[in-house]
Design an enzyme around this catalytic site. Structure first.
Site, mmCIF file in Angstrom:
data_model
loop_
_atom_site.group_PDB
_atom_site.id
_atom_site.type_symbol
_atom_site.label_atom_id
_atom_site.label_comp_id
_atom_site.label_asym_id
_atom_site.label_seq_id
_atom_site.Cartn_x
_atom_site.Cartn_y
_atom_site.Cartn_z
ATOM 1 C CB SER A 59 -0.863 0.016 1.279
ATOM 2 O OG SER A 59 -1.602 -1.160 1.449
ATOM 3 C CD GLU A 60 3.860 0.115 -2.962
ATOM 4 O OE1 GLU A 60 2.638 -0.061 -3.134
ATOM 5 O OE2 GLU A 60 4.685 -0.823 -3.034
ATOM 6 C CG HIS A 129 10.869 -4.811 -10.843
ATOM 7 N ND1 HIS A 129 9.689 -4.999 -11.508
ATOM 8 C CD2 HIS A 129 10.601 -5.132 -9.550
ATOM 9 C CE1 HIS A 129 8.759 -5.430 -10.665
ATOM 10 N NE2 HIS A 129 9.287 -5.515 -9.475
HETATM 11 C C1 LIG Z 1 3.331 -1.646 -6.225
HETATM 12 C C2 LIG Z 1 4.270 -2.728 -5.865
HETATM 13 N N1 LIG Z 1 4.754 -2.788 -4.623
HETATM 14 C C3 LIG Z 1 5.623 -3.755 -4.263
HETATM 15 C C4 LIG Z 1 6.025 -4.679 -5.169
HETATM 16 C C5 LIG Z 1 7.067 -5.715 -4.788
HETATM 17 N N2 LIG Z 1 6.449 -7.023 -4.731
HETATM 18 C C6 LIG Z 1 6.550 -7.887 -5.744
HETATM 19 S S1 LIG Z 1 5.710 -9.275 -5.484
HETATM 20 C C7 LIG Z 1 5.193 -8.738 -3.974
HETATM 21 C C8 LIG Z 1 4.312 -9.592 -3.149
HETATM 22 C C9 LIG Z 1 2.995 -9.815 -3.792
HETATM 23 O O1 LIG Z 1 2.220 -10.624 -3.014
HETATM 24 P P1 LIG Z 1 0.942 -11.353 -3.556
HETATM 25 O O2 LIG Z 1 0.021 -10.361 -4.196
HETATM 26 O O3 LIG Z 1 0.385 -12.145 -2.452
HETATM 27 O O4 LIG Z 1 1.432 -12.302 -4.734
HETATM 28 P P2 LIG Z 1 2.382 -13.566 -4.659
HETATM 29 O O5 LIG Z 1 3.766 -13.092 -4.916
HETATM 30 O O6 LIG Z 1 2.213 -14.203 -3.321
HETATM 31 O O7 LIG Z 1 1.912 -14.437 -5.764
HETATM 32 C C10 LIG Z 1 5.682 -7.487 -3.706
HETATM 33 C C11 LIG Z 1 5.459 -6.748 -2.459
HETATM 34 C C12 LIG Z 1 5.522 -4.573 -6.476
HETATM 35 N N3 LIG Z 1 5.897 -5.414 -7.442
HETATM 36 N N4 LIG Z 1 4.650 -3.601 -6.796
#
Ligand SMILES: Cc1ncc(C[n+]2csc(CCOP(=O)(O)OP(=O)(O)O)c2C)c(N)n1
Ligand SMILES: Cc1ncc(C[n+]2csc(CCOP(=O)(O)OP(=O)(O)O)c2C)c(N)n1
Ligand SMILES: [Mg+2]
Ligand SMILES: [Mg+2]
Lengths: 324, 356, 324, 356
Positions: A59-60, A129
């Site tokens: 939640s940026e 990224h």
């Molecule tokens: C806006 C944003 N914030 C942070 C990230 C870094 N990030 C990449 S994957 C991830 C976790 C995502 O969790 P989830 O939605 O549960 O998916 P999962 O990886 O478990 O499949 C984060 C925080 C991102 N890619 N985009």
């Protein structure tokens, strides 16, 4: 004196300040027990506890919002936005709120927030990224912008950023994390808005930032072998900008090259070029040349990524062929 | 699709009117002391008369730029103002005149800001949409939808960290419930158990579009509350007593460590969205029905019913009128901001230089 | 031939294209029955119906997302973001998704979206509703950027933007909405990436955009009275950029002034200055001078706002005192 | 606060393990034809073996950059794949290998993309996190959380406008439910009544943080569904039959004009979040419990129980192994992208020039 990696210097610099100021707090995704996805915050939660080093949801906007709100009441806050590309999801709070709030309120608001974020290419992470987005922040009135290139600068500029009462965006370069350097013992506090001349020279000035600094230095070394004497300026801080150092160097050398990872259009190199083409015009002996990432997203394949951001070779060749 | 239906899809004045909540028949009996009720009346009068004056000053072209009035919505601001402490934090949107005054900020300084004068509370640099008084813990008015809900979490977090029992109250509109920041802010407040109250002033319209036309649930805030583990609270936003009662409950809860709440106060603006808007997208019957349930009239009748002498009410009205006149005079007496002010206060050092 | 306001030219240009392409659709806040908060879309829903001109909630990410997704399937979409300041709340979709998707997918995706937005100062709306943010978009590889200064350019560039298969951000200047100009009958389709020389001159070049164009022209008129011959270039399009026109003009005049509403740092004026300081260096007879909004948010009070964005007077004075 | 509690606040491996959903005892009896079940098994084998190979190739340093595997989560992708049509649209996150293969995209092309070769489906320009095949209506993998839910509404809107009955299915993680774009997308889909299915793959962790630690409700997606007027749907994401059954229902609903649905499939990843992550923040018991309920083992036993000869299962496994070998060969045979590719396809004209 200890040798630290750039990565460890981040936590080292933050710890120095957290010890000094018991009010200073941090928040971000996976920064506590995990020590950050880049391992730049390792050890902090163990020393300062989970209320001062706090994990958040994805939640940026909530992260930067909470940071800003707390800061408005006098609490200094370090907020981590994991990759600088993600500044786009909270750009409103960064650019429209944090940056403007003091001015709009006739000076009532003070917002001592440091937004730390991993910037830059080189990790084969692809277009979303790998961006270098210092210019996204430099262009916003009300944001200060810092991007160190060495461990000791990480520590000292981190302290300066944290102690600064204004919002500062602090760019940590992903491709520098493993690099090493000496860091003196004792408290280190640097100064924003001060460039460093890392190599003196007389034929041209190379202005570089972050990951481009070691490349500029290598290129200068190679140019020296060819009898060309390049001065290398590590900008370190884009806002405030050390225009004295830049203009002073160009006064001496007569030529300016900027080396930046921003894609071409409206990168900080343009700003510096425009300053020199105005205020330093009569000192120029030839064109101001910008060396940038082309105006494209960053491709993921290693061979393609390596072609995009300015390489030592490209810096060297460009200067060699255009300096005449 | 027939032509008639199609037109309803964009000419919203042709839609079924939405009517005010009938006043709670028990509200006269609420155990609210008379001095509190007097203050609730006075506050509503202040907000009403101040904004009517602001409107007149637009008409005289003394207020430049845009401006968003809360005429018709006074009960919400008044009800909450009565339930909070001076050291509590409040946040408003661009529709923030009422909430700024309710926190005790000088009406003259606010009016001067609307007129763009140097004696305005922001020295003329912020204007109507950014009213702020840090001195009063009125932490600002925000003109881009959503952000301030996230920022408000920060003052609540600060109070939590400092171990004070200050509460943060953040006001926002129905339209704001559909932007992402709303969602992030609510979830964040709940998981960190912050002392904050989210107050949705549901005036049935975002700008020119009816809220139900663009919202998946009937109550844009209350029907979302359970998505954050919060209670579903809807209150008659045209009744200061009803608002005050709910406000006192949720603020006490937050103050005592019970965490966040969200309140949806259903109300209506008498005029258009902003200065330039005649509000023609609303069914005329609807506007009439809501004006008939004007919060100040409702309250005026109640106080008479409860035995307050009419003379008292007239005196309140007149003393407020005097205050608004004085505020107007103060504002008009202000000078345009001096040119140097354009370049001050970007940074904490007071200046705006980006170079050395 | 009819005289149209800039405001009416917007709907006029869109209507031309909606008649031509029955697939073209629009979405945004209050754009249908209300005709847009700036009255730039008046009449469209009546002609094309509420399924082609559709009101949305306050969900800018959902707006740009839906536009992008539909466009990816071949449907051209016009999305309105009410004020350009609000691009910050959907910047991720604009900068990280729309702009990058074709490149990242090896050319698979086509995203024919036009993002229309009201830009610029002059309305006393304060810091969050008065910004000029063309540079926010110019700096992102993958976005085209257009900002017309006259009604006929609005119509022709709107058509060009809509027919362009790439994402285009179309800036409508709030302070030009009431201005008038002749628009010829019949279909009008202009070309992106083409600047217009609005006034020929020999002593200096003034490069301007949108609301700065009439001011540049007025300043040029005043300079002419002083015997200074200024050439005025209306850039119209920042990406693609008509570097030929700019470099060609500077070749002739030897001096460049840029006049922009962006706050100073990393504005498009910097980009153009840097191009000329490199490729046009040997044609320059003196410093390249940028005339910009200072690096501050826009204040709301009329007297202060008028001080910030470049005025005719400031353009005139700057050129007069620096041209020598 | 005692030290022990404090540590649990950040060392998540010390928390109470969360256990898998017990398999629905009726699932063997679901009226799912055996050929469908064979395909569900085969698909899960494909996803499993492909990703195990991808993992091996990382270990050999042939896959550069990062990569996010769905090992342990195959039932979700397989279940939905079986319920959609080739002309339906799908969207995935950076954890998108499975969903790309499930849409019928060539495993060789996908593997080559992971290796950064020119014969990759994106010519090596996108990499693991951006797998896309417009030809297969697999509309992309998105690496910044949230945006793709909004974008997916667009293909659904397109189908609605064009009057086709194509459905859009968009996959995302539990962590994604806390970002603003999630909220905007859901509300928008409902008010426009779009033919779209939102599928939350709840693997209990965002990156290294347990989802319940940072979410206000127990079921991050399902408990939010009512906030958009949607049904609360939770399914055992480790059971391909359970997923398939729910998927068929919600997709049929969307196809027939019944509008959006959201499904939360509860599952678990066997490995870390991404390449570099050993996943040590999870209680070891928890990892064990979920590995014991591996979707492929569960399914394998079920098919045997339902009378499929073991030999058939072995043949499927072997034919998939051959396919994965071929894909690997294809990928390895690819060349690094030629340098010119860096400058192509920014614009529709094929190039990247920003000037004339
Ligand atoms: C806006 C944003 N914030 C942070 C990230 C870094 N990030 C990449 S994957 C991830 C976790 C995502 O969790 P989830 O939605 O549960 O998916 P999962 O990886 O478990 O499949 C984060 C925080 C991102 N890619 N985009
Ligand atoms: C992000 C964003 N989008 C759009 C706007 C333009 N805008 C200003 S007020 C408004 C309507 C807000 O409606 P609501 O939240 O109901 O508040 P109200 O004005 O009714 O008090 C809109 C769309 C904005 N300020 N910010
Ligand atoms: Mg409203
Ligand atoms: Mg997850």
């Amino acid at each position: 004196m200890a040798e630290l990696t750039y990565r460890n210097a981040v936590a080292y610099g933050i710890a120095q300040e957290m010890r000094r100021d018991p009010m200073l707090v941090m928040l971000g995704e996976d920064i506590a027990g995990a020590g950050g996805v880049f391992k730049t915050t390792v050890g902090l939660v163990e020393e300062f506890g989970p209320l001062r080093v706090r994990d958040t949801p994805i939640s940026e906007q909530a992260i930067l919002g909470a940071a800003m709100g707390a800061a408005m009441t006098g609490i200094p806050v370090i907020a981590e936005i994991m990759f600088s590309d993600f500044l786009a999801v909270c750009f409103d709070i960064l650019a429209n709120e944090m940056a403007k709030s003091r001015y709009m309120t006739g000076g009532q608001m003070t917002v001592p927030v440091v937004v730390r974020t991993a910037n830059g290419a080189g990790s084969r992470f692809g277009a979303q990224h790998s961006q270098s987005v210092e210019n996204w922040c430099m262009m916003i009135p009300g944001l200060k912008v810092v991007a160190p290139s060495t461990p000791v600068d990480v520590v000292g500029l981190m302290a300066a950023a944290i102690r600064d009462p204004d919002p500062v965006v602090f760019f940590e370069h992903k491709s520098l994390l493993a690099s090493k350097g000496d860091v003196p013992d004792g408290e280190i506090v640097d100064e924003l808005g001060t460039a460093k001349i890392l190599r003196e020279g007389s034929d041209c000035t190379i202005a570089a930032l972050a990951y481009m600094v070691p490349r500029a230095l290598e290129a200068a070394e190679r140019l020296a072998n060819d009898g060309i004497s390049a001065e290398v300026v590590d900008l370190r801080s884009l806002v405030p900008l050390d225009t004295k150092a830049i203009l002073g160097s160009v006064e001496k050398t007569g030529r300016l090259y900027t080396v930046e990872e921003n894609p071409r259009l409206c990168g900080w190199g343009a700003e510096i070029a425009s300053i020199v083409a105005d205020e330093g015009f009569w000192n120029l002996d030839g064109p101001v040349v910008r060396i940038t990432t082309p105006h494209i997203p960053i491709p993921s394949a290693d061979v393609l990524e390596d072609l995009t951001i300015p390489s030592t070779e490209r810096v060297y060749e460009t200067i060699k062929t255009t300096l005449n | 699709m027939s032509d008639e239906i199609a037109e309803e899809l964009y000419d919203y004045s042709k839609r079924e009117p939405r009517r005010p909540t009938p006043t709670d028949p028990d509200v006269d009996q609420y155990p609210i002391p008379m001095d509190v009720r007097r203050r609730l009346y006075r506050r509503q009068q202040e907000l009403r008369q101040f904004e009517q004056r602001a409107y007149d000053l637009f008409m005289q072209n003394l207020v430049k730029g845009t401006s968003h009035l809360s005429l018709g919505m006074e009960a919400v601001s008044a009800g909450f103002a009565e339930a909070i402490r001076p050291d509590d934090y409040t946040f408003a949107t661009y529709r923030g005149h009422a909430h700024t005054l309710s926190k005790g900020v000088s009406p003259g300084g606010v009016m001067a800001e609307l007129l763009g004068r140097e004696n305005g509370i922001l020295q003329g640099k912020g204007g109507s949409m950014h009213l702020t008084s840090v001195e009063h813990n009125m932490m600002g008015s925000y003109a881009i939808i959503g952000a301030h809900l996230c920022i408000a979490n920060g003052t609540a977090w600060s109070a939590q960290m400092r171990g004070t029992d200050q509460v943060t109250v953040v006001f926002f509109g129905d339209g704001t419930t559909n932007i992402g920041a709303f969602h992030e802010a609510l979830n964040f407040a709940v998981i960190w158990d912050l002392p904050i109250v989210f107050v949705c002033e549901n005036n049935l319209y975002m700008e020119y579009t009816p809220i139900d036309y663009i919202t998946a649930v009937e109550h844009p805030a209350a029907d979302r509350a359970p998505a954050y583990g919060l209670d579903r609270i809807v209150v008659d936003g045209n009744d200061a007593d009803a608002v005050y009662k709910v406000a006192a409950d949720v603020i006490t809860k937050a103050r005592e460590g019970g965490g966040p709440s969200m309140v949806e106060a259903v109300t209506y603006r008498h005029g258009g969205h902003s200065r330039a808007d005649p509000g023609k997208y609303r069914p005329p019957e609807e506007v009439e029905a809501w004006k008939d349930q004007d919060p100040i009239q409702v309250y005026h009748s109640r106080l008479l019913r409860l035995g307050l002498p009419e003379q008292d009410l007239i005196e309140i009205q007149q003393s407020v009128a005097t205050m608004v006149d004085e505020a107007t005079e103060f504002a008009k007496s202000g000078q345009p901001p001096s040119p140097e002010l354009a370049m001050t206060d970007l940074w904490a050092d007071g200046g705006s230089s980006w170079r050395n």
